[in-house]
Structures are given as C-alpha cells and as structure tokens.
Design a protein around this motif. Structure first.
Motif, short mmCIF file in Angstrom:
data_model
loop_
_atom_site.label_atom_id
_atom_site.label_comp_id
_atom_site.label_asym_id
_atom_site.label_seq_id
_atom_site.Cartn_x
_atom_site.Cartn_y
_atom_site.Cartn_z
N GLY A 290 0.83 -1.20 0.00
CA GLY A 290 0.00 0.00 0.00
C GLY A 290 0.86 1.24 0.00
N PHE A 291 0.29 2.33 0.47
CA PHE A 291 1.02 3.58 0.57
C PHE A 291 1.93 3.55 1.80
N SER A 292 2.92 4.44 1.79
CA SER A 292 3.82 4.61 2.93
C SER A 292 3.45 5.92 3.62
N LEU A 293 3.29 5.87 4.94
CA LEU A 293 2.94 7.06 5.71
C LEU A 293 4.19 7.55 6.42
N GLY A 294 4.72 8.70 5.99
CA GLY A 294 5.88 9.29 6.63
C GLY A 294 5.47 10.03 7.89
N VAL A 295 6.26 9.90 8.95
CA VAL A 295 5.92 10.48 10.24
C VAL A 295 7.12 11.24 10.80
N ASP A 296 6.92 12.52 11.10
CA ASP A 296 7.93 13.34 11.75
C ASP A 296 7.42 13.67 13.15
N LEU A 297 7.91 12.96 14.15
CA LEU A 297 7.43 13.10 15.51
C LEU A 297 8.10 14.28 16.21
N GLY A 298 7.27 15.12 16.85
CA GLY A 298 7.80 16.22 17.64
C GLY A 298 7.24 16.16 19.05
N ILE B 148 6.79 5.07 8.07
CA ILE B 148 8.21 5.41 7.98
C ILE B 148 8.44 6.58 8.93
N ILE B 149 8.98 6.28 10.09
CA ILE B 149 9.12 7.28 11.15
C ILE B 149 10.55 7.82 11.17
N GLY B 150 10.66 9.14 11.16
CA GLY B 150 11.98 9.76 11.21
C GLY B 150 12.65 9.54 12.56
N LEU B 151 13.91 9.08 12.53
CA LEU B 151 14.68 8.87 13.75
C LEU B 151 15.75 9.95 13.86
N ARG C 114 6.80 33.17 5.93
CA ARG C 114 7.19 32.59 7.22
C ARG C 114 5.99 32.06 7.99
N SER C 115 4.89 32.77 8.00
CA SER C 115 3.70 32.33 8.74
C SER C 115 3.17 31.01 8.19
N ALA C 116 3.22 30.85 6.89
CA ALA C 116 2.75 29.60 6.28
C ALA C 116 3.72 28.46 6.57
N ARG C 117 5.01 28.78 6.56
CA ARG C 117 6.01 27.74 6.82
C ARG C 117 5.88 27.20 8.23
N GLN C 118 5.60 28.06 9.19
CA GLN C 118 5.52 27.62 10.58
C GLN C 118 4.42 26.59 10.79
N GLY C 119 3.33 26.72 10.07
CA GLY C 119 2.22 25.80 10.26
C GLY C 119 2.36 24.50 9.49
N LYS C 120 3.30 24.47 8.51
CA LYS C 120 3.40 23.31 7.63
C LYS C 120 4.74 22.59 7.68
N ILE C 121 5.71 23.16 8.39
CA ILE C 121 7.06 22.63 8.38
C ILE C 121 7.12 21.17 8.79
N ASP C 122 6.29 20.76 9.75
CA ASP C 122 6.34 19.37 10.23
C ASP C 122 5.91 18.40 9.13
N ALA C 123 4.88 18.76 8.38
CA ALA C 123 4.41 17.90 7.29
C ALA C 123 5.44 17.82 6.18
N TYR C 124 6.09 18.94 5.88
CA TYR C 124 7.12 18.93 4.84
C TYR C 124 8.36 18.17 5.30
N SER C 125 8.65 18.20 6.59
CA SER C 125 9.75 17.39 7.13
C SER C 125 9.44 15.91 6.97
N ALA C 126 8.20 15.52 7.22
CA ALA C 126 7.79 14.13 7.01
C ALA C 126 7.91 13.75 5.54
N MET C 127 7.62 14.69 4.66
CA MET C 127 7.77 14.44 3.23
C MET C 127 9.23 14.17 2.88
N MET C 128 10.15 14.91 3.50
CA MET C 128 11.57 14.71 3.24
C MET C 128 12.06 13.37 3.78
N VAL C 129 11.46 12.91 4.88
CA VAL C 129 11.78 11.58 5.40
C VAL C 129 11.40 10.52 4.36
#
Length: 228
Positions: A66-74, A118-121, A177-192
C-alpha cells in the motif's frame, strides 16, 4: 486537522547507506541488525518484512503493498506525509500526543490505504542517536504493536537534516514565514519519505514486536475487504 497541499518539486539529495536493520523495539525484545544481502537468525528475519520500497527495487514487477505514511514526531506536533514509490506529498500536522496520537495515526493509515509507517529517527551530524531518539523509539515501539495487529509494519528512517531540507524547499516555493511555521512538520515528514524512496528502503530499521503471534499477522499482511 489541516491538510497540506504540495506542488511539484525538484529531486532531493540522498544519503548513502548499505544496510538495513530489524529491531524488537525498546523493552519489548532485542535488536538484530541485518545486512541487505542476508537475514537474521531469529524467529523473524529482515528479509521477511522488507519495506515496500525495497521490495519494489528487488522486483520491479511486484505490484503489492500500500502507501507509505511518513511520520515526523515532535514534542507536541507530528507531521505526516504520504507516498507510494515516488513523489511523496505533505499530508497534515497533528497536535496530539500519547495514545490519542497513536490511534489517530492508525485511523489515517487506514483511510489513506497505507500499510507501513516510515518514522523519522533523530540523529546527530556524526550519525549518533540523541535524547530525542529514545523518545521516538518508545513511541514507535508502541505503535508497532498496534500496527502489527492489522498486518502493518513500522520502520525507522534516519531523519538527520530533513528539517533543513524542508525549510529550504518551502522557501524556494515562496511560502511566507507564517505559512512555513504551520506546515514545516508535514514537509519534514515528506523529506523523510523522499530519503526512504531515494534509498529504496536501505538503511531503514524495522520495529518488530516481541509477540510471536504478531509476527504471523505481519507475515499474512494487511486484511483485505473481500467484498470490495
């Protein structure tokens, strides 16, 4: 829950790695490292539960998974991304912790037809694990037990540098910057996920529950709806 949209993006740089590993998470069991060309001498082997990206690399005709779910835990926010073989996209950001977070991750995986996490370590620049790494391993170990009940797998992927990659990418997109602050975690998960796919699953670490009955559920894979 805010859904994050992603426009087309340029290729992302990759890390080099030559091995994958299998882990019985935390106090649940022991850790076994597995070379990409061999298997562990255990009740379950790394080759039995290869990540989807690795299976597609070994056998290009393989159409399962199936699909892979990337996870960036904070500490208080968790970013999610979704992909299947290529072109992952940011999905959403969750502001949950503990059991509520774990259950929500399972709900989203089911909705998005994902069968692996796929969880970022977190690691330092020299490859060593950090204090945050232990916290991520703890969450991943609990999630792995819940996921295995459904035949889903949990993998850890080195996430060093992915937050900076995400920030650079968002700046290149022209996000304020305001948009980046709210989405950075999801984009980090995308990079994972980008790193996971670009490396074809090499370097990932399987978090495997100790319970043997869960190993059998993982071997059988996700339950399928026969009426679908």
């Amino acid at each position: 829950m805010e859904t994050v949209a992603a426009p087309p993006r340029p290729p992302i740089g990759t890390l080099s790695s030559s091995d994958s590993s299998l882990r019985f998470g935390g106090k649940i069991g022991v850790r076994v490292r597995v070379n990409a060309r061999s298997s562990a001498s255990s009740s379950a082997t790394g080759e039995e539960f290869l990540p989807n990206a690795r299976r597609r690399k070994i056998d290009p005709t393989w159409c399962g998974g199936g699909f892979s779910l990337g996870v960036d835990l904070g500490a208080s926010r968790t970013g999610l991304a979704l992909g299947k073989g290529y072109s992952p996209r940011p999905l959403t950001v969750l502001e949950l912790t503990g059991q509520k977070l774990e259950l929500r991750l399972l709900d989203i995986a089911e909705k998005e037809e994902a069968d692996e996490f796929i969880i970022g370590l977190p690691k330092s620049h020299d490859g060593k694990e950090t204090a945050q790494s232990n916290k991520v391993r703890s969450i991943a170990g609990r999630l792995a037990v819940r996921a295995a009940e459904r035949g889903w797998r949990v993998f850890l992927q080195d996430e060093h540098g992915t937050s900076l990659d995400a920030l650079d990418y968002m700046i290149d997109m022209g996000l304020k910057r305001s948009a980046r602050q709210g989405k950075i975690d999801a984009y980090s998960a995308m990079m994972v996920l980008e790193r996971y796919f670009s490396m074809s699953g090499l370097g990932t670490e399987l978090v495997l529950p100790k319970q043997l009955e869960l190993h059998e559920k993982l071997r059988k894979g996700p339950c399928r709806d026969l009426d679908f």
